[in-house]
Design an enzyme around this catalytic site. Structure first.
Site, PDB file in Angstrom:
ATOM      1  N   ASN A 109       7.432   3.765  -6.642  1.00 13.04           N
ATOM      2  CA  ASN A 109       6.356   2.978  -6.041  1.00 13.04           C
ATOM      3  C   ASN A 109       5.096   3.821  -6.019  1.00 13.04           C
ATOM      4  O   ASN A 109       5.149   5.027  -5.755  1.00 13.04           O
ATOM      5  CB  ASN A 109       6.714   2.549  -4.614  1.00 13.04           C
ATOM      6  CG  ASN A 109       5.548   1.850  -3.914  1.00 13.04           C
ATOM      7  OD1 ASN A 109       4.821   2.456  -3.139  1.00 13.04           O
ATOM      8  ND2 ASN A 109       5.362   0.576  -4.201  1.00 13.04           N
ATOM      9  N   TYR A 164      -1.898   4.279   0.733  1.00 16.01           N
ATOM     10  CA  TYR A 164      -1.599   4.303   2.165  1.00 16.01           C
ATOM     11  C   TYR A 164      -2.425   5.436   2.766  1.00 16.01           C
ATOM     12  O   TYR A 164      -2.249   6.600   2.395  1.00 16.01           O
ATOM     13  CB  TYR A 164      -0.103   4.549   2.409  1.00 16.01           C
ATOM     14  CG  TYR A 164       0.798   3.717   1.525  1.00 16.01           C
ATOM     15  CD1 TYR A 164       0.806   2.330   1.615  1.00 16.01           C
ATOM     16  CD2 TYR A 164       1.627   4.321   0.583  1.00 16.01           C
ATOM     17  CE1 TYR A 164       1.630   1.564   0.799  1.00 16.01           C
ATOM     18  CE2 TYR A 164       2.453   3.569  -0.235  1.00 16.01           C
ATOM     19  CZ  TYR A 164       2.453   2.188  -0.128  1.00 16.01           C
ATOM     20  OH  TYR A 164       3.263   1.439  -0.944  1.00 16.01           O
ATOM     21  N   TRP A 181       2.505   3.910   6.422  1.00 19.00           N
ATOM     22  CA  TRP A 181       3.360   2.954   5.738  1.00 19.00           C
ATOM     23  C   TRP A 181       3.541   1.734   6.638  1.00 19.00           C
ATOM     24  O   TRP A 181       4.350   1.735   7.572  1.00 19.00           O
ATOM     25  CB  TRP A 181       4.720   3.576   5.430  1.00 19.00           C
ATOM     26  CG  TRP A 181       4.740   4.380   4.169  1.00 19.00           C
ATOM     27  CD1 TRP A 181       4.090   4.100   3.006  1.00 19.00           C
ATOM     28  CD2 TRP A 181       5.463   5.600   3.936  1.00 19.00           C
ATOM     29  NE1 TRP A 181       4.353   5.058   2.058  1.00 19.00           N
ATOM     30  CE2 TRP A 181       5.202   5.991   2.602  1.00 19.00           C
ATOM     31  CE3 TRP A 181       6.308   6.386   4.714  1.00 19.00           C
ATOM     32  CZ2 TRP A 181       5.750   7.134   2.032  1.00 19.00           C
ATOM     33  CZ3 TRP A 181       6.855   7.519   4.151  1.00 19.00           C
ATOM     34  CH2 TRP A 181       6.579   7.892   2.824  1.00 19.00           C
ATOM     35  N   GLY A 206       6.222  -0.665  -0.377  1.00 17.05           N
ATOM     36  CA  GLY A 206       7.298  -0.057  -1.155  1.00 17.05           C
ATOM     37  C   GLY A 206       7.614   1.361  -0.744  1.00 17.05           C
ATOM     38  O   GLY A 206       8.783   1.752  -0.647  1.00 17.05           O
ATOM     39  N   GLU A 233       4.475   0.313 -10.954  1.00 16.30           N
ATOM     40  CA  GLU A 233       3.015   0.392 -10.999  1.00 16.30           C
ATOM     41  C   GLU A 233       2.523   1.250 -12.160  1.00 16.30           C
ATOM     42  O   GLU A 233       1.450   0.989 -12.718  1.00 16.30           O
ATOM     43  CB  GLU A 233       2.475   0.951  -9.679  1.00 16.30           C
ATOM     44  CG  GLU A 233       2.494  -0.018  -8.507  1.00 16.30           C
ATOM     45  CD  GLU A 233       3.842  -0.078  -7.810  1.00 16.30           C
ATOM     46  OE1 GLU A 233       4.003  -0.904  -6.896  1.00 16.30           O
ATOM     47  OE2 GLU A 233       4.740   0.712  -8.190  1.00 16.30           O
ATOM     48  N   ASP A 289     -10.755  -0.433   9.802  1.00 13.02           N
ATOM     49  CA  ASP A 289     -10.002  -0.985   8.675  1.00 13.02           C
ATOM     50  C   ASP A 289     -10.701  -2.174   8.025  1.00 13.02           C
ATOM     51  O   ASP A 289     -11.729  -2.659   8.492  1.00 13.02           O
ATOM     52  CB  ASP A 289      -8.606  -1.392   9.140  1.00 13.02           C
ATOM     53  CG  ASP A 289      -7.528  -0.852   8.216  1.00 13.02           C
ATOM     54  OD1 ASP A 289      -7.705  -0.941   6.995  1.00 13.02           O
ATOM     55  OD2 ASP A 289      -6.523  -0.330   8.727  1.00 13.02           O
TER      56      ASP A 289
END
Length: 447
Positions: free
Chosen positions: A27, A31, A45, A50, A91, A140
């Site tokens: 993965n 993050y 996470w 993932g 990915e 965020d």
């Protein structure tokens, strides 16, 4: 730090690489990493990520999870890390496809994961089992601070870098920021795959103005009665789409990014009694605090199928009820009302749903400021990041029919700011002045 209330310095564009301890499938995800000291960071996470699933497997075995963090590299590598691919879809393969050539990798002379050869930096280490540290707050992409919570810890053992390496970073905050542009690009890039993965879904769009997970819309098949719900449940069961809070479904081709037009289409067709479904006590995006709980909340599906069932009002006439300051039309059928602060009258939304003056309006949205009605982007952000379906949807009347909660319009959404909501991201005047000053120093001739 990026925002003044951040809990410390953060690495904001880390490409975090892990492998499943059982299957060795990899993965790569972004993050954020809060820097604790020269050798450790937090690992944010969230649920449905993932890398977090890999850590869960390692922790169940009582083993540390090897972690490699790439900073920088080919743009295709960064895009692949952001892409909401299904679990176990690699990915690194997507990065190669986007770049049009195989991603260049090189061995780690100290052993462990291979390294992306064109990354600017590679941080190599591990996340031990059963270790958590407080992480956050962090400004965020929802436009608010995500709060402090306990997350796994990344221990850095070695650092590799290119000569004259350039440190990459990004800024997230109230939409629209850089992540919004990247997210929209990836949606358009990957949209041809949706019908292949979900055959009943003809088109799908998530709205970056809402943080992506708060609102999604789809054009689906309706070859028999209520087939649309089959596709709706399929969407809510697919990877990161499972975090969607509010899902709009129609069976007529639409320009989904044009939200006001889509919303008028829906409001002309929705039968509130049978076409609104609210699911309580389900998982919800970690960054969404509207339920008052972390990772828990509710979801809703709204159907707008077939032919119109009503003509939509487009102008409000009449005398406003007490404690309603202003009313302004967002689009046909949707009236935005500026009410009193939630702390003064928590029950205002329920009372407004029963006001006869609003009976012809399918939907009323109660806000702290009616100005949100004047911009589709602002309406999307302020509405869907500030209400939770199970707590903030009201109707003139409700009844239970065959174990289904049946709503009788008008519907009122209470999108006022509630107690306990995280603070909105606002740039302080002194910070803004400092950035302007330094910007002129760095770029005296402009960009």
């Amino acid at each position: 730090t990026t925002w003044q209330e951040d809990g410390g310095p953060f690495i904001t564009l880390p490409l975090v690489y892990t492998e499943n301890p059982l299957t060795k499938k990899h993965n790569l995800g972004i993050y954020r990493l809060q820097v604790y000291d020269s050798h450790s960071t937090g690992l944010h996470w969230q649920i449905q990520k993932g890398g977090g699933f890999h850590y869960q497997e390692a922790e169940a075995q009582g083993k540390p999870l090897p972690v490699t963090v790439f900073l920088g590299g080919p743009p295709a590598l960064i895009l692949a890390a952001i892409a909401p691919l299904p679990e176990d879809v690699p990915e690194l393969v997507l990065a190669s496809l986007l770049a049009g050539e195989k991603l260049r990798m090189t061995g780690n002379p100290l052993g462990g994961h291979r390294l992306a050869a064109e990354a600017e930096f590679a941080l190599v280490g591990f996340a031990p089992p059963n270790e958590r540290r407080s992480e956050g707050p962090f400004g965020d992409h929802y436009g608010y601070y995500s709060l402090q919570h306990a997350y796994p810890v990344f221990h850095v053992e070695s650092v590799f870098h290119r000569p004259d390496a350039i440190y990459p970073a990004t800024v997230v905050g109230k939409p629209r920021q850089e992540d919004f542009i990247i997210g929209d690009y990836l949606q358009r890039l990957l949209s041809p795959l949706f019908p292949l993965v979900m055959p009943g879904v003809r088109d799908l769009w998530t709205y970056g103005e809402t943080g992506f997970h708060s609102l999604a819309a789809a054009v689906v098949r309706e070859r028999y009665g209520r087939e649309a719900l089959v596709s709706g449940f399929r969407i809510l069961g697919e990877g990161q789409l499972s975090l969607t809070k509010f899902l709009i479904l129609t069976d007529t081709p639409q320009d989904l990014p044009d939200f006001p037009k889509l919303f008028e289409h829906m409001l002309a067709r929705v039968r509130w009694e049978t076409d609104l479904f609210v699911f309580s006590n389900v998982s919800m995006d970690t960054l969404d605090y509207t339920s008052g709980e972390v990772n828990e909340g509710s979801k809703a599906i709204m159907l707008g199928l077939g032919q119109p069932v009503r003509d939509l009002p487009r102008e409000f006439r009449g005398e406003l009820p007490r404690d309603v300051v202003y009313a302004e039309v967002f689009c046909g059928g949707c009236l935005v009302i500026q009410g009193v602060p939630y702390e003064r009258e928590p029950e205002q939304a329920g009372r407004l749903a029963r006001e006869p003056i609003f009976s012809e309006w399918p939907l009323i949205v109660l806000h702290d400021d009616v100005e949100v009605a004047r911009s589709a982007s602002l309406f999307l952000w302020a509405t869907w990041t500030r209400f939770e379906p199970a707590a903030d949807i009201y109707a003139a009347q409700t009844s239970i029919e065959r174990h289904h909660l049946s709503y009788h319009g008008p519907i009122v959404i209470d999108a006022r700011t509630k107690p306990g909501f995280p603070a909105e991201l606002v740039v302080r005047d002194d910070v803004s002045a400092m950035v302007d000053k330094r910007w002129r120093e760095y770029f005296p001739r402009g960009l």
